[in-house]
Design a protein around this motif. Structure first.
Motif, short mmCIF file in Angstrom:
data_model
loop_
_atom_site.label_atom_id
_atom_site.label_comp_id
_atom_site.label_asym_id
_atom_site.label_seq_id
_atom_site.Cartn_x
_atom_site.Cartn_y
_atom_site.Cartn_z
N ASP A 197 -51.47 15.03 82.48
CA ASP A 197 -51.65 15.73 83.74
C ASP A 197 -50.76 16.56 84.28
O ASP A 197 -51.07 17.71 84.81
CB ASP A 197 -51.66 14.65 84.77
CG ASP A 197 -52.77 13.45 84.57
OD1 ASP A 197 -53.70 13.70 83.92
OD2 ASP A 197 -52.52 12.24 85.34
N LEU A 198 -49.62 16.60 83.87
CA LEU A 198 -48.58 17.53 84.03
C LEU A 198 -48.30 18.98 83.25
O LEU A 198 -47.80 19.74 83.71
CB LEU A 198 -46.97 17.12 84.17
CG LEU A 198 -46.65 15.78 85.06
CD1 LEU A 198 -45.55 15.15 84.66
CD2 LEU A 198 -46.55 16.66 86.47
N LYS A 199 -49.30 18.72 82.24
CA LYS A 199 -49.48 19.83 81.49
C LYS A 199 -48.25 20.24 81.02
O LYS A 199 -47.89 21.51 80.83
CB LYS A 199 -50.21 21.22 82.13
CG LYS A 199 -51.66 20.60 82.57
CD LYS A 199 -52.44 21.83 83.02
CE LYS A 199 -53.89 21.60 83.30
NZ LYS A 199 -54.75 22.63 83.94
N ALA A 200 -47.31 19.34 80.64
CA ALA A 200 -45.96 19.64 80.02
C ALA A 200 -46.00 19.83 78.50
O ALA A 200 -46.63 19.61 77.94
CB ALA A 200 -44.82 18.42 80.49
N LYS A 201 -44.69 20.57 78.48
CA LYS A 201 -44.49 20.81 76.91
C LYS A 201 -43.60 20.01 76.09
O LYS A 201 -43.95 19.51 75.03
CB LYS A 201 -43.61 22.26 76.63
CG LYS A 201 -44.36 23.51 77.37
CD LYS A 201 -43.37 24.96 77.33
CE LYS A 201 -44.24 26.17 77.83
NZ LYS A 201 -43.15 27.12 77.85
N TYR A 202 -42.80 19.23 76.92
CA TYR A 202 -41.87 18.20 76.28
C TYR A 202 -41.69 17.13 77.36
O TYR A 202 -41.85 16.96 78.39
CB TYR A 202 -40.50 18.75 75.94
CG TYR A 202 -40.59 19.90 74.92
CD1 TYR A 202 -40.49 19.52 73.74
CD2 TYR A 202 -40.40 21.32 75.50
CE1 TYR A 202 -40.57 20.51 72.70
CE2 TYR A 202 -40.33 22.43 74.66
CZ TYR A 202 -40.51 21.86 73.10
OH TYR A 202 -40.27 22.95 72.33
N LEU A 203 -41.81 15.85 76.66
CA LEU A 203 -41.71 14.56 77.32
C LEU A 203 -40.16 14.07 77.07
O LEU A 203 -40.08 13.74 75.73
CB LEU A 203 -42.93 13.71 76.76
CG LEU A 203 -42.90 12.21 77.26
CD1 LEU A 203 -42.73 11.94 78.81
CD2 LEU A 203 -43.79 11.32 76.80
N VAL A 204 -39.46 13.63 77.83
CA VAL A 204 -38.21 13.10 77.81
C VAL A 204 -38.32 11.78 78.39
O VAL A 204 -38.39 11.60 79.77
CB VAL A 204 -36.99 13.90 78.21
CG1 VAL A 204 -35.56 13.00 78.27
CG2 VAL A 204 -36.91 15.14 77.84
N PRO A 205 -38.29 10.46 77.81
CA PRO A 205 -38.45 9.16 78.15
C PRO A 205 -37.10 8.74 78.82
O PRO A 205 -36.10 9.05 78.18
CB PRO A 205 -38.83 8.38 77.28
CG PRO A 205 -38.33 9.01 75.81
CD PRO A 205 -38.18 10.72 76.35
N MET A 206 -37.22 7.87 79.83
CA MET A 206 -36.04 7.21 80.34
C MET A 206 -36.37 6.06 80.90
O MET A 206 -37.51 5.51 80.76
CB MET A 206 -35.36 8.31 81.32
CG MET A 206 -36.16 8.90 82.41
SD MET A 206 -36.60 7.43 83.81
CE MET A 206 -37.34 8.76 85.07
#
Length: 343
Positions: free
Chosen positions: A290-299
Motif C-alpha cells: 500500500d505504501l509503495k515502499a522500496k524497503y521493509l524494515v521490520p520491528m
C-alpha cells in the motif's frame, strides 16, 4: 423576535446535517479519539483473561530462555556519529530505531528500560539488550512517539535523552502534559495529517488503527499515530503500532510512495485478540505494498514477550508473505538488534 422563515429553517437543517456528518467521520470524540475504521472493536477485560488461560495450552514456548540465539550485534556508534548526510536505519530493539536522514538524527519510540511497565520491578521484561548504548548515540535532534503505551512512551528513557540531548519530541494530541510533568521541555503535539518541519525535513503525523492509555480510566483520551518523514530526496515511514486498515493507502494517496517502511511484525497472536491493533506478517506485506515502499524494515519483535507467536517466527513468515505477494526477498531489511543499514 421575528420567526424564522421556511428558507432559514431549511438552511439550518442542512448545516446541522453537515455538522453531524463531520462529527461522525472525525476521529475526535467528546472524550478523546477514535479510529478511522468505523468497525474497529477491541476485546474487553474478560477476553484478556480467557487469553491468559489459553496460553497454558500453547504447543510451543514463548519463554525467551528457549530461544538462546537472538542475533544482537555490538554498535559503538562511531559510524553513526560521522554520518552527516546518508540515509540510515539502526534497530535498537522493539519499536526503537535510529533514523538518520539529511543530517538529522531521529529516534522512534525510544525504550532502553529493562521493563515496559508502570513500575520497574514487574511487567514485561527485556530479553535482548538495546543495540546501542545511549552514551554511544550521535546527537539526537528529534524523537517521535507513536502513542502513550509503556513500550512506546518510556518516561525513564525520555528523561535520560532529555538530559543528554534536549531534543524536540513529537507526540499525538493529549500527551504533552505527561511529558512536561516529567521534565521533557520541548514537546509538540500533533493531530493526524498535521505537518511540522525540522531543517530540510517535513514530518507528517499520520493515522493508524490502534488505541491509547496508561491506566484504567484514560482509554483513548490521547491520540495515536504514525509518521511520514520527507527529506530532500527520500521518505521514511514509521508505522508505530497498528492494525490493518486503509490508512496505509491514504498515506500514499496524500503524500506519495515511500522509500523505507518501518513496520511492526510482532505481538500478533492470538489473532482473535490482536488483529484489531497489531498487523501480522501478511498484513505487514500488504501495508508495504500500500505504501509503495522500496524497503521493509521490520520491528516490534524479539525484545519483549507481549503475545503468543513463536519468538523466532515473524521474519521467516514475512519472507514467505513477500514471496507470495511477488516482492523480492532483498526488499526485506531484517536488521539484527544493534545493526545499522546505510541506503
Amino acid at each position: 423576535m421575528k420567526s424564522l422563515s421556511l428558507y432559514s429553517i431549511l438552511v439550518l437543517f442542512v448545516l446541522s446535517c453537515f455538522a453531524d456528518a463531520s462529527v461522525r467521520t472525525s476521529h475526535h470524540t467528546p472524550t478523546g479519539f477514535k479510529n478511522p475504521n468505523p468497525n474497529f472493536e477491541t476485546k474487553g477485560f474478560w477476553n484478556v483473561i480467557t487469553w491468559q488461560i489459553q496460553r497454558f495450552r500453547l504447543p510451543h514456548s514463548v519463554d525467551p530462555v528457549d530461544y538462546p540465539n537472538f542475533p544482537v550485534v555490538e554498535n559503538d556508534g562511531s559510524q553513526l556519529k560521522t554520518n552527516l548526510s546518508q540515509l540510515s536505519v539502526t534497530w535498537v530493539g522493539h519499536a526503537t530505531t535510529l533514523i538518520q536522514i539529511d543530517g538529522v538524527n531521529i529516534l522512534t519510540d525510544p525504550i532502553w528500560s529493562e521493563r515496559c511497565s508502570p513500575v520497574s520491578f514487574i511487567g514485561p521484561k527485556r530479553y535482548t539488550p538495546p543495540g546501542i548504548k545511549i552514551d554511544d548515540l550521535p546527537k539526537i535532534d528529534l524523537i517521535i512517539l507513536s502513542h502513550n503505551h509503556y513500550d512506546h512512551t518510556d518516561l525513564p528513557t525520555l528523561k535520560q535523552l532529555e538530559e543528554k540531548f534536549h531534543p524536540l519530541v513529537l507526540t499525538g494530541l493529549g500527551n504533552r502534559k505527561l511529558l512536561l510533568d516529567e521534565g521533557i521541555r520541548n514537546v509538540q503535539e500533533m493531530d493526524w495529517w498535521e505537518k511540522t518541519t525540522m531543517k530540510d525535513l517535513q514530518i507528517t503525523f499520520t493515522p493508524t488503527q490502534h488505541f491509547s492509555g496508561r491506566g484504567l480510566f484514560d482509554r483513548d483520551k490521547t491520540l495515536w499515530g504514525s509518521y511520514l518523514i520527507s527529506g530532500k530526496k527520500e521518505k521514511v515511514y514509521f508505522g508505530g503500532d497498528t492494525g490493518y486498515y486503509t490508512h496505509f493507502q491514504e498515506v500514499t494517496n496524500q503524500l506519495g510512495p515511500v522509500d523505507i517502511a518501518i513496520l511492526p511484525i510482532g505481538a500478533t497472536e492470538p489473532r482473535w485478540l490482536m488483529e484489531p491493533v497489531h498487523i501480522d506478517p501478511k498484513q505487514a506485506v500488504q501495508a508495504f505494498g500500500d505504501l509503495k515502499a522500496k524497503y521493509l524494515v521490520p520491528m516490534h519483535y524479539m525484545t519483549f514477550v507481549l503475545s503468543d507467536e513463536p519468538l523466532d517466527s515473524p521474519v521467516p513468515r514475512t519472507i514467505e508473505e513477500l514471496k507470495r505477494a511477488g516482492f523480492k526477498e532483498g526488499q526485506l531489511v531484517s536488521l539484527k538488534i544493534g545493526e545499522s543499514r546505510f541506503f
